[in-house]
Design an enzyme around this catalytic site. Structure first.
Site, PDB file in Angstrom:
ATOM      1  N   SER A 216      28.482 -31.261 -17.978  1.00 24.46           N
ATOM      2  CA  SER A 216      27.926 -31.465 -17.115  1.00 24.46           C
ATOM      3  C   SER A 216      28.216 -32.683 -16.765  1.00 24.46           C
ATOM      4  CB  SER A 216      26.798 -31.405 -17.290  1.00 24.46           C
ATOM      5  OG  SER A 216      26.076 -32.386 -18.218  1.00 24.46           O
TER       6      SER A 216
ATOM      7  N   SER B 248      28.691 -32.074 -23.162  1.00 28.62           N
ATOM      8  CA  SER B 248      28.829 -32.662 -21.443  1.00 28.62           C
ATOM      9  C   SER B 248      29.473 -33.746 -21.622  1.00 28.62           C
ATOM     10  CB  SER B 248      27.575 -32.832 -20.423  1.00 28.62           C
ATOM     11  OG  SER B 248      26.697 -31.720 -20.678  1.00 28.62           O
TER      12      SER B 248
ATOM     13  N   LYS C  27      27.536 -41.537 -14.605  1.00 30.09           N
ATOM     14  CA  LYS C  27      26.592 -39.891 -14.612  1.00 30.09           C
ATOM     15  C   LYS C  27      25.707 -40.348 -13.753  1.00 30.09           C
ATOM     16  CE  LYS C  27      26.342 -35.658 -16.646  1.00 30.09           C
ATOM     17  NZ  LYS C  27      26.216 -35.329 -17.885  1.00 30.09           N
TER      18      LYS C  27
HETATM   19  N1  GLN Z   1      26.129 -26.753 -21.719  1.00 29.83           N
HETATM   20  C1  GLN Z   1      25.770 -27.232 -22.065  1.00 29.83           C
HETATM   21  C2  GLN Z   1      24.513 -26.932 -21.558  1.00 29.83           C
HETATM   22  O1  GLN Z   1      24.337 -26.457 -20.466  1.00 29.83           O
HETATM   23  C3  GLN Z   1      25.558 -28.558 -22.447  1.00 29.83           C
HETATM   24  C4  GLN Z   1      25.254 -29.604 -21.360  1.00 29.83           C
HETATM   25  C5  GLN Z   1      25.002 -31.485 -21.854  1.00 29.83           C
HETATM   26  O2  GLN Z   1      25.635 -31.200 -22.337  1.00 29.83           O
HETATM   27  N2  GLN Z   1      23.933 -32.068 -20.777  1.00 29.83           N
HETATM   28  O3  GLN Z   1      22.932 -27.622 -21.820  1.00 29.83           O
END
Ligand code: GLN
Length: 481
Positions: free
Chosen positions: A152, A176, A77
């Site tokens: 994400s 994410s 990532k």
């Molecule tokens: N959807 C969550 C957020 O927007 C999780 C994102 C993540 O785990 N990086 O914060």
């Protein structure tokens, strides 16, 4: 040559000479070339990968010592620092940033002769759930390119699902890793907080997040954890978990184990297909001898509110460093006065990131700190206590990973609250510091559904055994691309 091999199969093939590292890596690069124009899993492809593959083949031929990954192509990532390859966080503000050092997870993978095949797309600074908030445009779901891949870490999940890499590393602040794993039908783990070093992970909410592996088998998740887990002098939040071999004993089954079905994560507000799938998984686990019972963790109902308050607060302070002086890019700002320069620079954050920083600054400001930030901390500690109590009664917890099936690109992009609500089943593991894994379980109408299993603090081994047992009950198609 099949690209859909597991890490274990790949290693066997390299060891017995069925395929060379160069052949495998070049086939992977061809696949990326062929499908990534559509899928857009990658932000950067490593143009040195073939050279590294050739060098490894030479080492193998000369019978020199080679690490456990044997040249395996791994995608990363793009918020995890890689020396010499750009780390953009899918943000305009870091579009030219090349880290001068490797994250600890990267050094560990390199020490085992993994090849970083490229850096994958994400929501800007990992804030989001669909990978649509990337300054490079969205990633598409390999199962149906009209649908979101989740986020994400959507690029990582799509890359593994479409066989553009064998395995991948994502980061999980509130789901994410697990959310895109569920939407793309791969496995995704959020480890116990402190088990994997965050050194070199660009911080979004550092008291909550972890780097986690994504793969097409549980065994590969366990294999990666053997490499990346462990204490790190560069991250003093890491813990000494002892010498655990996560691959060993994966097959022991789950007979006699008690599994709590979290009531607050079942049914209400959930898509029918998802609830049915979860019920189906529960009865299959019972057939294997597990003892499943409903269990209530009432604070789950406040977990999303607490999560967004705390993560916004941490984000507002973590992202203060992007002044476009220490990191940055040139947008022709000749003639600006100092403060005007910085505020002009920071306008280049995407809307979602700006929204979170504003929210975070608000909940930390005097007059509101007690009302919001402190209250959210209290909810976090209640969640921890309730989760600890639950694990006095059961060995594992189960829920759908996401209360919804994958949905169409653009469908929820303007509805933050709808997106926030989809984190309801994942954020609890982050707030309580415990491990959780998404297991690909069913494909309905051509779209995947994942099941989430949680275990107690540092109980990854038990978690993998349960995930392995569950995955053996399914015979899932490979992604169609
Ligand atoms: N959807 C969550 C957020 O927007 C999780 C994102 C993540 O785990 N990086 O914060």
């Amino acid at each position: 040559m099949r690209l859909s091999v597991s890490a274990t199969e790949y290693r066997d093939q390299i060891r017995n000479g069925t395929v060379t590292v160069e052949e495998f890596v070049s086939k992977t690069l061809e696949k990326i070339k062929k499908v990534d124009e559509q899928i857009h899993a990658f932000i950067t492809v490593n143009d040195d990968a073939i050279n590294q593959a050739r060098n490894l083949d030479k080492k193998l031929k000369a019978k020199e010592k080679v690490g456990a990954c044997l040249g395996m192509p791994i995608s990363i990532k793009d918020n995890i620092c890689t020396k010499g390859i750009k780390t953009t966080c899918a943000s305009k503000l870091l579009q030219d940033f090349v880290a001068p050092y490797d994250a600890t997870v990267i050094s560990r993978l390199k020490a085992e002769d993994a090849i970083i095949i490229g850096k994958t797309n994400l929501d800007e600074f990992a804030m989001g759930l669909t990978t649509e908030f990337s300054c490079y445009g969205p990633t598409k779901n390999p199962w149906n390119i009209d649908y979101v891949p989740g986020g994400s870490s959507g690029g990582s999940a799509a890359a593994v699902s479409a066989c553009e890499s064998i395995v991948s590393l994502g980061s999980d602040t509130g789901g994410s890793v697990r959310n895109p794993a569920s939407f793309c039908s791969v496995f995704g783990l959020k480890p116990t907080y402190g088990l994997v070093s965050r050194y070199g992970l660009v911080s979004y909410a550092n008291s909550i997040e972890q780097i986690g592996p994504m793969a097409r088998t549980v065994e590969d998740i366990a294999f990666l954890m053997n490499i990346i887990a462990g204490q790190d002098p560069n991250d003093n939040t890491t813990i000494d978990s002892g010498a655990v071999d996560y691959v060993d004993d994966l097959d022991v089954g789950i007979s006699g184990k008690k599994i709590g079905v979290v009531s607050e994560m079942m049914g209400e507000g959930e898509q029918k297909e998802v609830t049915e799938s979860t019920r189906n998984a529960i009865s299959k686990l019972e057939e294997l001898g597990a003892d499943c019972e409903e269990i209530s963790i009432s604070e789950v109902l406040h977990s999303v509110a607490a999560y967004y308050t705390l993560t916004a607060a941490e984000a507002s302070s973590n992202l203060a460093r992007y002044d476009n002086i220490r990191y940055g890019y040139d947008f022709g700002v000749e003639g600006f006065e100092f403060n005007a320069y910085i505020s002009r620079s920071r306008k280049n954050f995407g809307d979602e990131v700006i929204r979170r920083m504003l929210l975070g600054t608000y909940v930390l400001s005097s007059g509101y700190f007690g009302k919001y930030y402190m209250k959210a901390q209290q909810v976090r500690s209640l969640i921890k206590t309730q989760v600890e109590r639950a694990f006095q009664k059961v060995d594992l917890l189960i829920s759908p990973t996401v209360p919804s099936m994958p949905f169409k690109l653009g469908e929820k992009i303007n509805d933050e609250l709808a997106l926030f609500r989809l984190d309801v089943n994942t954020v609890t593991a982050n707030l309580a510091n415990i491990p959780a894994i998404s297991v690909p379980f069913e494909v309905k109408n051509g779209l995947p559904i994942g099941i989430q299993l949680f275990a107690g603090h540092l109980q990854e081994k038990l978690l993998f055994q349960a995930a392995h047992a569950l995955s053996k009950l399914t015979k899932l198609p490979e992604s169609p691309i």
